[in-house]
Design a protein around this motif. Sequence first.
Motif, PDB file in Angstrom:
ATOM      1  N   CYS A 181       0.840  -1.194   0.000  1.00 37.08           N
ATOM      2  CA  CYS A 181       0.000   0.000   0.000  1.00 37.08           C
ATOM      3  C   CYS A 181       0.880   1.250   0.000  1.00 37.08           C
ATOM      4  CB  CYS A 181      -0.926   0.012   1.214  1.00 37.08           C
ATOM      5  SG  CYS A 181      -1.921   1.524   1.300  1.00 37.08           S
ATOM      6  N   PRO A 182       0.724   2.135  -0.995  1.00 37.24           N
ATOM      7  CA  PRO A 182       1.564   3.328  -1.083  1.00 37.24           C
ATOM      8  C   PRO A 182       1.158   4.443  -0.129  1.00 37.24           C
ATOM      9  CG  PRO A 182      -0.001   3.334  -2.876  1.00 37.24           C
ATOM     10  CD  PRO A 182      -0.211   2.043  -2.133  1.00 37.24           C
ATOM     11  N   CYS A 183       0.095   4.256   0.636  1.00 33.89           N
ATOM     12  CA  CYS A 183      -0.361   5.301   1.562  1.00 33.89           C
ATOM     13  C   CYS A 183       0.233   5.127   2.960  1.00 33.89           C
ATOM     14  CB  CYS A 183      -1.885   5.322   1.639  1.00 33.89           C
ATOM     15  SG  CYS A 183      -2.654   5.964   0.130  1.00 33.89           S
ATOM     16  N   HIS A 184       0.005   3.958   3.575  1.00 38.93           N
ATOM     17  CA  HIS A 184       0.432   3.783   4.966  1.00 38.93           C
ATOM     18  C   HIS A 184       1.258   2.527   5.197  1.00 38.93           C
ATOM     19  CE1 HIS A 184      -3.264   6.337   5.111  1.00 38.93           C
ATOM     20  NE2 HIS A 184      -2.399   7.098   5.739  1.00 38.93           N
ATOM     21  N   GLY A 185       1.634   1.831   4.097  1.00 39.86           N
ATOM     22  CA  GLY A 185       2.621   0.766   4.217  1.00 39.86           C
ATOM     23  C   GLY A 185       2.107  -0.624   4.513  1.00 39.86           C
ATOM     24  N   SER A 186       0.784  -0.834   4.521  1.00 37.70           N
ATOM     25  CA  SER A 186       0.304  -2.207   4.676  1.00 37.70           C
ATOM     26  C   SER A 186       0.831  -3.050   3.518  1.00 37.70           C
ATOM     27  CB  SER A 186      -1.227  -2.245   4.676  1.00 37.70           C
ATOM     28  OG  SER A 186      -1.753  -1.520   5.758  1.00 37.70           O
ATOM     29  N   ARG A 187       1.120  -4.324   3.820  1.00 43.74           N
ATOM     30  CA  ARG A 187       1.648  -5.201   2.775  1.00 43.74           C
ATOM     31  C   ARG A 187       0.956  -6.558   2.838  1.00 43.74           C
ATOM     32  NH1 ARG A 187       6.619  -6.661   3.498  1.00 43.74           N
ATOM     33  NH2 ARG A 187       6.993  -7.104   1.299  1.00 43.74           N
ATOM     34  N   PHE A 188       0.836  -7.176   1.658  1.00 46.63           N
ATOM     35  CA  PHE A 188       0.102  -8.426   1.519  1.00 46.63           C
ATOM     36  C   PHE A 188       0.905  -9.372   0.634  1.00 46.63           C
ATOM     37  CE2 PHE A 188      -2.546  -4.720   1.916  1.00 46.63           C
ATOM     38  CZ  PHE A 188      -3.466  -5.052   2.899  1.00 46.63           C
ATOM     39  N   THR A 189       0.844 -10.670   0.923  1.00 44.27           N
ATOM     40  CA  THR A 189       1.549 -11.635   0.091  1.00 44.27           C
ATOM     41  C   THR A 189       0.904 -11.719  -1.289  1.00 44.27           C
ATOM     42  OG1 THR A 189       0.166 -13.543   0.667  1.00 44.27           O
ATOM     43  CG2 THR A 189       1.993 -13.026   2.167  1.00 44.27           C
ATOM     44  N   CYS A 190       1.532 -12.485  -2.170  1.00 43.93           N
ATOM     45  CA  CYS A 190       0.975 -12.676  -3.506  1.00 43.93           C
ATOM     46  C   CYS A 190      -0.377 -13.376  -3.446  1.00 43.93           C
ATOM     47  CB  CYS A 190       1.950 -13.458  -4.374  1.00 43.93           C
ATOM     48  SG  CYS A 190       2.384 -15.087  -3.713  1.00 43.93           S
ATOM     49  N   GLU A 191      -0.696 -13.990  -2.316  1.00 38.38           N
ATOM     50  CA  GLU A 191      -2.004 -14.622  -2.129  1.00 38.38           C
ATOM     51  C   GLU A 191      -2.953 -13.756  -1.298  1.00 38.38           C
ATOM     52  OE1 GLU A 191      -1.490 -18.590  -0.693  1.00 38.38           O
ATOM     53  OE2 GLU A 191      -0.549 -19.265  -2.556  1.00 38.38           O
ATOM     54  N   GLY A 192      -2.585 -12.477  -1.128  1.00 41.23           N
ATOM     55  CA  GLY A 192      -3.482 -11.530  -0.475  1.00 41.23           C
ATOM     56  C   GLY A 192      -3.465 -11.544   1.038  1.00 41.23           C
ATOM     57  N   LYS A 193      -2.589 -12.330   1.666  1.00 38.78           N
ATOM     58  CA  LYS A 193      -2.547 -12.406   3.127  1.00 38.78           C
ATOM     59  C   LYS A 193      -1.800 -11.212   3.697  1.00 38.78           C
ATOM     60  CE  LYS A 193      -0.623 -15.160   6.934  1.00 38.78           C
ATOM     61  NZ  LYS A 193      -1.714 -14.884   7.861  1.00 38.78           N
ATOM     62  N   VAL A 194      -2.375 -10.541   4.697  1.00 41.58           N
ATOM     63  CA  VAL A 194      -1.726  -9.375   5.294  1.00 41.58           C
ATOM     64  C   VAL A 194      -0.473  -9.798   6.064  1.00 41.58           C
ATOM     65  CG1 VAL A 194      -3.174  -9.446   7.392  1.00 41.58           C
ATOM     66  CG2 VAL A 194      -2.086  -7.291   6.681  1.00 41.58           C
ATOM     67  N   ILE A 195       0.648  -9.104   5.805  1.00 39.67           N
ATOM     68  CA  ILE A 195       1.899  -9.400   6.501  1.00 39.67           C
ATOM     69  C   ILE A 195       2.492  -8.160   7.163  1.00 39.67           C
ATOM     70  CG2 ILE A 195       2.662 -11.482   5.313  1.00 39.67           C
ATOM     71  CD1 ILE A 195       4.161  -9.704   3.316  1.00 39.67           C
ATOM     72  N   ASN A 196       1.952  -6.994   6.886  1.00 38.74           N
ATOM     73  CA  ASN A 196       2.368  -5.753   7.546  1.00 38.74           C
ATOM     74  C   ASN A 196       1.130  -4.909   7.800  1.00 38.74           C
ATOM     75  OD1 ASN A 196       5.224  -6.191   6.044  1.00 38.74           O
ATOM     76  ND2 ASN A 196       5.479  -4.817   7.783  1.00 38.74           N
ATOM     77  N   GLY A 197       1.059  -4.339   9.019  1.00 33.80           N
ATOM     78  CA  GLY A 197      -0.014  -3.404   9.316  1.00 33.80           C
ATOM     79  C   GLY A 197       0.265  -2.060   8.662  1.00 33.80           C
ATOM     80  N   PRO A 198      -0.683  -1.114   8.807  1.00 38.15           N
ATOM     81  CA  PRO A 198      -1.774  -1.118   9.778  1.00 38.15           C
ATOM     82  C   PRO A 198      -3.012  -1.933   9.406  1.00 38.15           C
ATOM     83  CG  PRO A 198      -1.748   0.952   8.585  1.00 38.15           C
ATOM     84  CD  PRO A 198      -0.527   0.212   8.138  1.00 38.15           C
ATOM     85  N   ALA A 199      -3.091  -2.465   8.184  1.00 38.15           N
ATOM     86  CA  ALA A 199      -4.245  -3.289   7.832  1.00 38.15           C
ATOM     87  C   ALA A 199      -4.296  -4.512   8.735  1.00 38.15           C
ATOM     88  CB  ALA A 199      -4.167  -3.714   6.371  1.00 38.15           C
ATOM     89  N   LEU A 200      -5.495  -4.910   9.107  1.00 40.26           N
ATOM     90  CA  LEU A 200      -5.688  -6.076   9.967  1.00 40.26           C
ATOM     91  C   LEU A 200      -6.174  -7.298   9.197  1.00 40.26           C
ATOM     92  CD1 LEU A 200      -7.389  -4.446  13.082  1.00 40.26           C
ATOM     93  CD2 LEU A 200      -5.227  -5.688  13.086  1.00 40.26           C
ATOM     94  N   SER A 201      -6.760  -7.079   8.022  1.00 34.12           N
ATOM     95  CA  SER A 201      -7.366  -8.181   7.286  1.00 34.12           C
ATOM     96  C   SER A 201      -6.731  -8.334   5.906  1.00 34.12           C
ATOM     97  CB  SER A 201      -8.875  -7.965   7.143  1.00 34.12           C
ATOM     98  OG  SER A 201      -9.146  -6.726   6.518  1.00 34.12           O
TER      99      SER A 201
END
Length: 531
Positions: free
Chosen positions: A501-521
């Motif tokens: 995410c270019p806004c607040h740094g949330s990151r997700f694997t290639c399968e969409g799993k969250v691996i960095n917050g601030p996103a929780l899902s």
Amino acid sequence: MENNQPNADGVKTSGTHITCWTDTVQQREFETLNQDIKADVTVIGAGIAGLTVAYCLAKAGKQVVVLEDGLVGSGETGRTTAHIANALDDRYSELAELFGEEGARHAAESHTAAIDLVEKIVTEEHIDCDFKRVDGYLFLHPSDDKKSLDEELEATHKAGLQTAMLDASDMPSIAAVDGPVLKFPQQAQFHPLKYLNGLADAFTRLGGKIYTKTHANTKTMKDGYIEANDHKVTAEYTVVATNSPINDWAAMHTKQSPYRSYVIVAKVPKDAITPALWWDTGDQDSVWPSMPYNYVRTQPFNEQYDLLIHGGADHKTGQANKEEELEEDRYQRLESWLRKHFPQAGEIVYRWSGQVMEPVDDLGFIGKNPGDEKVYIVTGDSGNGMTHGTLAGILITDLITGVENPWTKLYDPGRITLKMTSLKTFVHEQYSTLSQYVDFLLPSDVESLQQIKPGEAAIVGRPNKVAVYRDDAGAFHAYTAICPHMGCVVQWNNDEKSFDCPCHGSRFTCEGKVINGPALSDLAPVETPKQ
């Protein structure tokens, strides 16, 4: 050299590339939470901040549990270069301008105390983690001038540090550097995951409990408990030590910005390079307010070789395109610099990137979460994660046990710094964040899904954005491209095989799993577009 398969679950580390730390140590794994529990304090995150806080609180007599959604050190501690330093990323001359001479002095005292605490824990708990005291050397980036070091020498002396101005020829092992150099004595280095394993063991010996592969949902905090793996964790106090705070929707995320920093590791003949920490003063002409800099250290490896670890080439997360240099292309820039300054460097054996939170006023945040009486956060490490995370153990333990600490105000997450330097950075970073919402109007990354190569991904559609990943077998997997935190459009990071995410740094694997917050899902699966 390294495993380059997509990291589908983020349990071991938060990227495709393994690091020299995750590759040489078996990370601690504990039981997964499978029942409701109670404690005095719940700590979320088993990196250096979370485990140091937990250890210090346990030493103070508190019953503490740690919740970690991966393994110990699977977050940014396992992706650091592990400089343990009181030579801060943001100059002491700037800190004195922002916080006054007393504030700069407290910053020096606190980070020095953090180095000492690491050494004390290593000694008392008999942790074999390659801890070593070394000197650090700050030298000029080609875009900078001697005035910067002159000002820093004066500022560090006022802050109580015993720095000294040397000539570049007095620096060990480095080439192609001329002019003055500022020496910071008695810095340190270690193997961060060996240290975390030892710290985890020491904490559990004190009666603490660690639950790995346990995902915390902080939305339930204000109800007096946390949900984790569908169970309740009830505690009087909660400490969120997740690099980027997952309990906060907006307030803290306007005070700091996420950056990715890149690392390469070369083999060098054993003892060919004197152990030290090296940093340049950063690119004064950079498009980024953080003015990315080069940083280097050594690390023991085996009987024949040491490792030479070089980091830099930073950019704001999800915004590498602002410099028209893809994430995966930045390693070549690092290698060219390393071979010029350290001709001893041999084969490149590891490469990876990690995430750094850059506060608008240069200092990290440790203390009560704004608006909460019994929730504490640790964030904004600004490239000094090893000392910042360790310092959190001191500060938060004092806050919870009611001990006065002279550094509390300096690191208060609720502070507002009304100085022109920090205001300028704030405006720049918020404009950078808000401008990302224009991505909804941009065309697809590809004209046809068939243009996506196996093992890569693209963002398609307008305005309904979809993240499409094509696996190695050629099958497509589609997810919403809208970050569940605040609705920005994620970007594909082809280097770490993640959606960032270019806004607040949330990151997700290639399968969409969250691996960095601030996103929780996770990114929700959707139907693959017909394109």
